[in-house]
Write a protein that holds these residues in place. Sequence first.
Motif, PDB file in Angstrom:
ATOM      1  N   THR A   4     -29.740   9.694 -28.145  1.00 53.90           N
ATOM      2  CA  THR A   4     -30.889   9.985 -28.695  1.00 53.90           C
ATOM      3  C   THR A   4     -31.024  10.862 -29.945  1.00 53.90           C
ATOM      4  O   THR A   4     -31.763  10.851 -30.592  1.00 53.90           O
ATOM      5  CB  THR A   4     -32.079  10.510 -27.692  1.00 53.90           C
ATOM      6  N   LEU A   5     -29.717  11.811 -29.931  1.00 57.25           N
ATOM      7  CA  LEU A   5     -29.599  12.512 -30.896  1.00 57.25           C
ATOM      8  C   LEU A   5     -28.601  11.827 -31.894  1.00 57.25           C
ATOM      9  O   LEU A   5     -27.525  11.373 -31.563  1.00 57.25           O
ATOM     10  CB  LEU A   5     -29.442  13.884 -30.537  1.00 57.25           C
ATOM     11  N   SER A   6     -28.566  12.248 -33.160  1.00 57.82           N
ATOM     12  CA  SER A   6     -27.536  11.925 -34.223  1.00 57.82           C
ATOM     13  C   SER A   6     -26.119  12.586 -33.803  1.00 57.82           C
ATOM     14  O   SER A   6     -26.214  13.646 -33.177  1.00 57.82           O
ATOM     15  CB  SER A   6     -28.080  11.767 -35.614  1.00 57.82           C
ATOM     16  N   LYS A   7     -25.056  12.292 -34.269  1.00 58.72           N
ATOM     17  CA  LYS A   7     -23.751  12.934 -34.013  1.00 58.72           C
ATOM     18  C   LYS A   7     -23.884  14.083 -34.603  1.00 58.72           C
ATOM     19  O   LYS A   7     -23.492  15.276 -34.134  1.00 58.72           O
ATOM     20  CB  LYS A   7     -22.810  12.202 -34.374  1.00 58.72           C
ATOM     21  N   LYS A   8     -24.729  14.337 -35.839  1.00 56.56           N
ATOM     22  CA  LYS A   8     -24.522  15.672 -36.355  1.00 56.56           C
ATOM     23  C   LYS A   8     -25.702  16.632 -35.849  1.00 56.56           C
ATOM     24  O   LYS A   8     -25.068  17.777 -35.658  1.00 56.56           O
ATOM     25  CB  LYS A   8     -25.049  15.377 -37.929  1.00 56.56           C
ATOM     26  N   GLU A   9     -26.558  16.244 -35.099  1.00 60.50           N
ATOM     27  CA  GLU A   9     -27.673  17.038 -34.543  1.00 60.50           C
ATOM     28  C   GLU A   9     -26.809  17.395 -33.191  1.00 60.50           C
ATOM     29  O   GLU A   9     -27.026  18.522 -32.689  1.00 60.50           O
ATOM     30  CB  GLU A   9     -28.583  16.194 -34.047  1.00 60.50           C
ATOM     31  N   LEU A  10     -26.154  16.632 -32.423  1.00 63.16           N
ATOM     32  CA  LEU A  10     -24.998  16.926 -31.330  1.00 63.16           C
ATOM     33  C   LEU A  10     -24.008  18.018 -31.528  1.00 63.16           C
ATOM     34  O   LEU A  10     -23.990  19.068 -31.023  1.00 63.16           O
ATOM     35  CB  LEU A  10     -24.762  15.761 -30.789  1.00 63.16           C
ATOM     36  N   MET A  11     -23.541  17.829 -32.754  1.00 64.85           N
ATOM     37  CA  MET A  11     -22.527  18.995 -33.246  1.00 64.85           C
ATOM     38  C   MET A  11     -23.048  20.301 -33.614  1.00 64.85           C
ATOM     39  O   MET A  11     -22.580  21.431 -33.214  1.00 64.85           O
ATOM     40  CB  MET A  11     -21.800  18.463 -34.246  1.00 64.85           C
ATOM     41  N   ASN A  12     -24.332  20.261 -34.485  1.00 65.96           N
ATOM     42  CA  ASN A  12     -24.883  21.458 -34.685  1.00 65.96           C
ATOM     43  C   ASN A  12     -25.541  22.096 -33.140  1.00 65.96           C
ATOM     44  O   ASN A  12     -25.385  23.329 -33.039  1.00 65.96           O
ATOM     45  CB  ASN A  12     -26.338  21.192 -35.220  1.00 65.96           C
ATOM     46  N   LYS A  13     -25.931  21.435 -32.185  1.00 61.01           N
ATOM     47  CA  LYS A  13     -26.347  21.894 -31.009  1.00 61.01           C
ATOM     48  C   LYS A  13     -25.125  22.442 -30.089  1.00 61.01           C
ATOM     49  O   LYS A  13     -25.116  23.426 -29.442  1.00 61.01           O
ATOM     50  CB  LYS A  13     -27.008  20.696 -30.232  1.00 61.01           C
ATOM     51  N   ALA A  14     -23.825  21.908 -30.379  1.00 56.16           N
ATOM     52  CA  ALA A  14     -22.763  22.270 -29.582  1.00 56.16           C
ATOM     53  C   ALA A  14     -22.435  23.684 -29.925  1.00 56.16           C
ATOM     54  O   ALA A  14     -21.597  24.389 -29.440  1.00 56.16           O
ATOM     55  CB  ALA A  14     -21.688  21.390 -29.866  1.00 56.16           C
ATOM     56  N   LEU A  15     -22.545  24.078 -31.277  1.00 54.57           N
ATOM     57  CA  LEU A  15     -22.466  25.344 -31.913  1.00 54.57           C
ATOM     58  C   LEU A  15     -22.789  26.585 -31.003  1.00 54.57           C
ATOM     59  O   LEU A  15     -22.082  27.623 -30.878  1.00 54.57           O
ATOM     60  CB  LEU A  15     -22.900  25.551 -33.342  1.00 54.57           C
ATOM     61  N   SER A  16     -23.956  26.257 -30.208  1.00 56.58           N
ATOM     62  CA  SER A  16     -24.560  27.330 -29.641  1.00 56.58           C
ATOM     63  C   SER A  16     -24.479  27.163 -28.142  1.00 56.58           C
ATOM     64  O   SER A  16     -25.212  27.685 -27.301  1.00 56.58           O
ATOM     65  CB  SER A  16     -25.921  27.449 -29.985  1.00 56.58           C
ATOM     66  N   THR A  17     -23.579  26.278 -27.543  1.00 55.81           N
ATOM     67  CA  THR A  17     -23.523  25.671 -26.327  1.00 55.81           C
ATOM     68  C   THR A  17     -22.367  26.363 -25.527  1.00 55.81           C
ATOM     69  O   THR A  17     -21.406  27.132 -26.291  1.00 55.81           O
ATOM     70  CB  THR A  17     -23.764  24.120 -25.992  1.00 55.81           C
ATOM     71  N   ILE A  18     -22.343  26.352 -24.312  1.00 57.88           N
ATOM     72  CA  ILE A  18     -21.370  26.817 -23.406  1.00 57.88           C
ATOM     73  C   ILE A  18     -20.114  26.165 -23.734  1.00 57.88           C
ATOM     74  O   ILE A  18     -19.868  24.817 -23.942  1.00 57.88           O
ATOM     75  CB  ILE A  18     -21.597  26.689 -21.902  1.00 57.88           C
ATOM     76  N   THR A  19     -18.891  26.802 -23.747  1.00 58.72           N
ATOM     77  CA  THR A  19     -17.295  26.064 -23.596  1.00 58.72           C
ATOM     78  C   THR A  19     -16.817  26.501 -22.428  1.00 58.72           C
ATOM     79  O   THR A  19     -16.838  27.689 -21.829  1.00 58.72           O
ATOM     80  CB  THR A  19     -16.839  27.135 -24.821  1.00 58.72           C
ATOM     81  N   ILE A  20     -16.387  25.101 -22.032  1.00 57.87           N
ATOM     82  CA  ILE A  20     -15.590  25.411 -20.708  1.00 57.87           C
ATOM     83  C   ILE A  20     -14.019  25.295 -20.908  1.00 57.87           C
ATOM     84  O   ILE A  20     -13.590  24.228 -21.592  1.00 57.87           O
ATOM     85  CB  ILE A  20     -15.957  24.298 -19.740  1.00 57.87           C
ATOM     86  N   ASN A  21     -13.241  26.223 -20.605  1.00 52.61           N
ATOM     87  CA  ASN A  21     -11.806  26.341 -20.860  1.00 52.61           C
ATOM     88  C   ASN A  21     -11.128  25.540 -19.813  1.00 52.61           C
ATOM     89  O   ASN A  21     -11.369  25.745 -18.575  1.00 52.61           O
ATOM     90  CB  ASN A  21     -11.348  27.514 -21.058  1.00 52.61           C
ATOM     91  N   ILE A  22     -10.353  24.665 -20.077  1.00 51.09           N
ATOM     92  CA  ILE A  22      -9.406  23.888 -19.133  1.00 51.09           C
ATOM     93  C   ILE A  22      -7.949  24.265 -19.495  1.00 51.09           C
ATOM     94  O   ILE A  22      -7.458  24.066 -20.570  1.00 51.09           O
ATOM     95  CB  ILE A  22      -9.435  22.211 -19.457  1.00 51.09           C
ATOM     96  N   GLY A  23      -7.417  24.719 -18.390  1.00 52.37           N
ATOM     97  CA  GLY A  23      -6.081  25.400 -18.492  1.00 52.37           C
ATOM     98  C   GLY A  23      -5.019  24.605 -18.058  1.00 52.37           C
ATOM     99  O   GLY A  23      -5.171  23.371 -17.702  1.00 52.37           O
ATOM    100  N   LYS A  24      -3.981  25.090 -17.899  1.00 52.47           N
ATOM    101  CA  LYS A  24      -2.696  24.551 -17.266  1.00 52.47           C
ATOM    102  C   LYS A  24      -2.842  23.934 -15.940  1.00 52.47           C
ATOM    103  O   LYS A  24      -2.290  22.799 -15.516  1.00 52.47           O
ATOM    104  CB  LYS A  24      -1.566  25.420 -17.322  1.00 52.47           C
TER     105      LYS A  24
END
Length: 87
Positions: A4-24
Amino acid sequence: MSLTLSKKELMNKALSTITINIGKAGINDNVVEEIKRQLKSCEVVKLRFSKGITNEKENYINNIVNDTRSKLVDVRGNVAVIYKKKP
């Protein structure tokens, strides 16, 4: 699933979102459940993969997208952004 959101809007929203780290250790049920919880509250989640697992990254992303019923928005280097619209 349509976005429902454009890719650009999603990428902007991703800047302030949680990051989950996937390790070894890769992904397991607990990691997938945490991603589901974060998608439910934020809609957009960044997944940061350890440099040591770059060979498995694509498989992990596919598994996460399938298990969470989300949509892959973008992959840049070792970071993937996924999206799932709130119900």
